[in-house]
Design an enzyme around this catalytic site. Structure first.
Site, PDB file in Angstrom:
ATOM      1  N   HIS A  93      -0.097   0.011   7.754  1.00 49.76           N
ATOM      2  CA  HIS A  93      -1.152  -0.343   8.707  1.00 49.76           C
ATOM      3  C   HIS A  93      -0.593  -1.173   9.850  1.00 49.76           C
ATOM      4  O   HIS A  93       0.259  -2.038   9.668  1.00 49.76           O
ATOM      5  CB  HIS A  93      -2.352  -1.011   8.039  1.00 49.76           C
ATOM      6  CG  HIS A  93      -2.140  -2.369   7.456  1.00 49.76           C
ATOM      7  ND1 HIS A  93      -2.236  -3.531   8.211  1.00 49.76           N
ATOM      8  CD2 HIS A  93      -1.874  -2.777   6.192  1.00 49.76           C
ATOM      9  CE1 HIS A  93      -2.040  -4.578   7.433  1.00 49.76           C
ATOM     10  NE2 HIS A  93      -1.804  -4.148   6.203  1.00 49.76           N
TER      11      HIS A  93
ATOM     12  N   ASP B 242       3.037  -8.308   6.478  1.00 48.32           N
ATOM     13  CA  ASP B 242       1.765  -7.617   6.311  1.00 48.32           C
ATOM     14  C   ASP B 242       1.206  -7.205   7.670  1.00 48.32           C
ATOM     15  O   ASP B 242       0.425  -7.946   8.256  1.00 48.32           O
ATOM     16  CB  ASP B 242       0.782  -8.540   5.575  1.00 48.32           C
ATOM     17  CG  ASP B 242      -0.507  -7.862   5.206  1.00 48.32           C
ATOM     18  OD1 ASP B 242      -0.551  -6.624   5.188  1.00 48.32           O
ATOM     19  OD2 ASP B 242      -1.485  -8.581   4.923  1.00 48.32           O
TER      20      ASP B 242
ATOM     21  N   GLU C  62      -6.867  -2.039   8.703  1.00 43.29           N
ATOM     22  CA  GLU C  62      -6.825  -2.130   7.243  1.00 43.29           C
ATOM     23  C   GLU C  62      -7.376  -3.460   6.772  1.00 43.29           C
ATOM     24  O   GLU C  62      -8.103  -3.529   5.775  1.00 43.29           O
ATOM     25  CB  GLU C  62      -5.384  -1.939   6.748  1.00 43.29           C
ATOM     26  CG  GLU C  62      -5.227  -1.906   5.239  1.00 43.29           C
ATOM     27  CD  GLU C  62      -5.069  -3.271   4.586  1.00 43.29           C
ATOM     28  OE1 GLU C  62      -5.249  -3.374   3.359  1.00 43.29           O
ATOM     29  OE2 GLU C  62      -4.757  -4.249   5.308  1.00 43.29           O
ATOM     30  N   GLU C  63      -7.031  -4.528   7.482  1.00 39.35           N
ATOM     31  CA  GLU C  63      -7.415  -5.871   7.044  1.00 39.35           C
ATOM     32  C   GLU C  63      -8.928  -6.083   7.038  1.00 39.35           C
ATOM     33  O   GLU C  63      -9.428  -6.945   6.323  1.00 39.35           O
ATOM     34  CB  GLU C  63      -6.752  -6.931   7.944  1.00 39.35           C
ATOM     35  CG  GLU C  63      -5.234  -6.918   7.940  1.00 39.35           C
ATOM     36  CD  GLU C  63      -4.631  -7.338   6.606  1.00 39.35           C
ATOM     37  OE1 GLU C  63      -5.374  -7.558   5.630  1.00 39.35           O
ATOM     38  OE2 GLU C  63      -3.398  -7.431   6.529  1.00 39.35           O
TER      39      GLU C  63
ATOM     40  N   ASP D  24       2.607  -1.196   1.953  1.00 42.43           N
ATOM     41  CA  ASP D  24       1.790  -2.342   2.380  1.00 42.43           C
ATOM     42  C   ASP D  24       1.892  -3.464   1.359  1.00 42.43           C
ATOM     43  O   ASP D  24       0.888  -3.939   0.826  1.00 42.43           O
ATOM     44  CB  ASP D  24       0.326  -1.922   2.569  1.00 42.43           C
ATOM     45  CG  ASP D  24      -0.552  -3.070   3.073  1.00 42.43           C
ATOM     46  OD1 ASP D  24       0.003  -4.054   3.615  1.00 42.43           O
ATOM     47  OD2 ASP D  24      -1.783  -2.984   2.909  1.00 42.43           O
TER      48      ASP D  24
ATOM     49  N   HIS E  59      -1.312 -13.416   4.735  1.00 43.84           N
ATOM     50  CA  HIS E  59      -2.491 -13.881   5.466  1.00 43.84           C
ATOM     51  C   HIS E  59      -2.392 -15.340   5.908  1.00 43.84           C
ATOM     52  O   HIS E  59      -3.424 -16.014   6.051  1.00 43.84           O
ATOM     53  CB  HIS E  59      -3.760 -13.690   4.634  1.00 43.84           C
ATOM     54  CG  HIS E  59      -4.102 -12.253   4.379  1.00 43.84           C
ATOM     55  ND1 HIS E  59      -5.249 -11.873   3.722  1.00 43.84           N
ATOM     56  CD2 HIS E  59      -3.451 -11.101   4.685  1.00 43.84           C
ATOM     57  CE1 HIS E  59      -5.293 -10.545   3.637  1.00 43.84           C
ATOM     58  NE2 HIS E  59      -4.193 -10.059   4.217  1.00 43.84           N
TER      59      HIS E  59
END
Length: 466
Positions: free
Chosen positions: A280, A292, A326-327, A354, A425
């Site tokens: 992603h 990420d 995606e998130e 991912d 994140h």
């Protein structure tokens, strides 16, 4: 590099030998697979792509201006790399701005705490929310609270994430992040804070998507850094009447258009059949999205490029998909499945990278029971790259996880993720966390997987039931 090579050799020796009675890869396919591995381990392309994405674009929250810059970056890179076909498909995405987030214990031990808004959260009133907190070990404990038990209070879910190579601890705690606000609001809470869904001890909070429910009031939702969650616990041991003040200013701004960006290596004899490898393109806005999922973008793009440059193209088309949003809830993955529903029967297999840049130690498949042993047999060249043959229970990765329901076979190339949730994140998701040699091993694994599947003569359907 010598230690790394030794690790790969040891890993390959631990892989059980497969019975010779099953389908074996053709000698030419083995030779080309070995060539792809060697080229990947000598190439810096994947790392160069991650560096370019994180430096020249940086954080790229879906729906933001940086998101569209990332889309253009991807189109330009894929075109420059010489793929046979490069195109993009529109995806409708929500637009959300993080704003500011502050927390303060006002009694009995006044001091500030480190928080961040969870993705999609509403704001507090301008003057904030000041209320007692009520602690719960888990989301399940919160759901079990009596009706009205949190009226006028702030819920606090204090569920620690366990560290595992597979990352399975995340699955145990992430529900508190995604569903905690609905559960808390249904009990009367004014807001919710959660212990960050991470395995680190840094004083920075982990963001991530949460969701609301139409028939339940929307309350502010924030994540608390692990040291500050520990601090709250110590306060509560001394005095159960801890009062917290939250001030948060996130805002939603409707919807915008983003894009799935796609590149293809056209198959030589079965061009309408697809081997999909994806990642992603979007990221959260706290770090630079290196792990990420900048790493995934670099891995699958570099793997596709190696196959693109072969003197003879594989039988099937290799499709590299860089998914949008995606998130925010697998939005790009769902859009892809909908847009391509009429050709999913022609998708031979799919896999997504991912989970950062840790070494791939195993490949799992989700294919028919009859095909499974034969698929392991033709995948055997991957063992030289340290990849063991695994189970028939793969999900494929987040953005392809909905494809098995449509009958599409998938594979999961399992990465060592024991430290992934230290950075996931957070502002700490930056380029220095990406190991170039591990990234090369990932590229080798994806290139070998994609090529061997593109050449496979095995019928992978119907899928095994889990």
């Amino acid at each position: 590099m010598q230690n790394y090579r030794r690790t790969l050799l040891m890993a390959s020796l631990l892989v059980p030998l497969l019975s010779c009675q099953h389908t074996q890869p053709k000698s030419e396919n083995i030779q080309i697979s070995e060539q792809l591995q060697q080229q990947a381990l000598a190439s810096s392309l994947a790392y160069d792509l991650v560096e370019s994405l994180t430096v020249e674009v940086g954080p790229r929250l879906a729906g933001s201006e940086k998101d569209l810059i990332a889309v253009q970056w991807a189109e330009d890179k894929l075109t420059t790399l010489g793929f046979d076909k490069v195109y993009k498909e529109p995806v409708k995405v929500p637009v959300w701005d993080r704003g500011d987030a502050k927390a303060m214990v006002v009694a009995p031990y006044p001091q500030g705490l480190v928080i961040t808004a969870l993705g999609g959260s509403v704001a507090t009133p301008i003057d904030g929310i000041t209320a007692p907190i009520v602690r719960f070990d888990t989301l399940a404990a919160l759901k079990a609270a009596p009706e009205g038990a949190l009226t006028g209070k702030i819920a606090f879910i204090d569920h620690k994430t366990e560290r595992h190579t597979t990352g399975k601890g995340y699955g145990k705690t992430v529900g508190g992040r995604s569903r905690g606000a609905v559960a808390a609001a249904s009990k009367g809470a004014l807001a919710i804070v959660i212990r960050s869904i991470g395995t680190d001890h840094d004083r920075m909070a982990h963001t991530g998507a949460m969701r609301y429910q139409d028939d339940v009031p929307r309350i502010p939702a924030a994540a608390l850094s692990s040291p500050d969650a520990d601090q709250l616990n110590l306060m509560l041991k001394r005095d159960e009447n801890v009062v917290l003040q939250l001030k948060m200013s996130p805002q939603s701004h409707g919807y915008a258009t983003s894009y799935n960006v796609i590149a293809e290596v056209t198959g030589a004899t079965k061009p309408d059949e697809i081997v999909l490898i994806g990642a992603h393109l979007d990221s959260w806005d706290e770090g630079t999205g290196a792990l990420d999922d900048g790493a995934g973008v670099g891995i699958v793009t570099a793997a596709g490029k190696l196959i693109q440059d072969l003197p003879q193209k594989p039988a099937r088309t290799i499709r590299v998909v860089l998914y949008a949003a995606e998130e925010l809830g697998l939005i790009g993955g769902k859009a892809y499945a909908k847009a391509h529903k009429d050709e999913l029967a022609k998708h031979y297999i799919a896999a997504e990278s991912d989970f950062g840049a840790g070494l791939i130690y195993q490949i799992d498949y989700r294919v028919s029971e009859q095909a499974f042993k034969d698929v392991l047999a033709i995948s055997k060249p991957m063992t030289a790259n340290g990849v063991a043959m695994g189970t028939n229970t793969a999900s494929g990765g987040p953005d392809v996880s909905m494809l098995p329901k449509q009958g599409v076979p998938v594979a999961s190339l399992r990465q060592d993720g024991r430290d992934y949730f230290d950075y996931h994140h957070t502002p700490n998701d930056t380029l220095d966390k990406v190991n170039p040699e591990s990234l090369q091993q990932n590229v080798a694994a994806y290139a070998q997987f994609a090529y061997l599947m593109a050449q496979s003569e095995i019928d992978l359907r119907p899928l095994a039931t889990k």
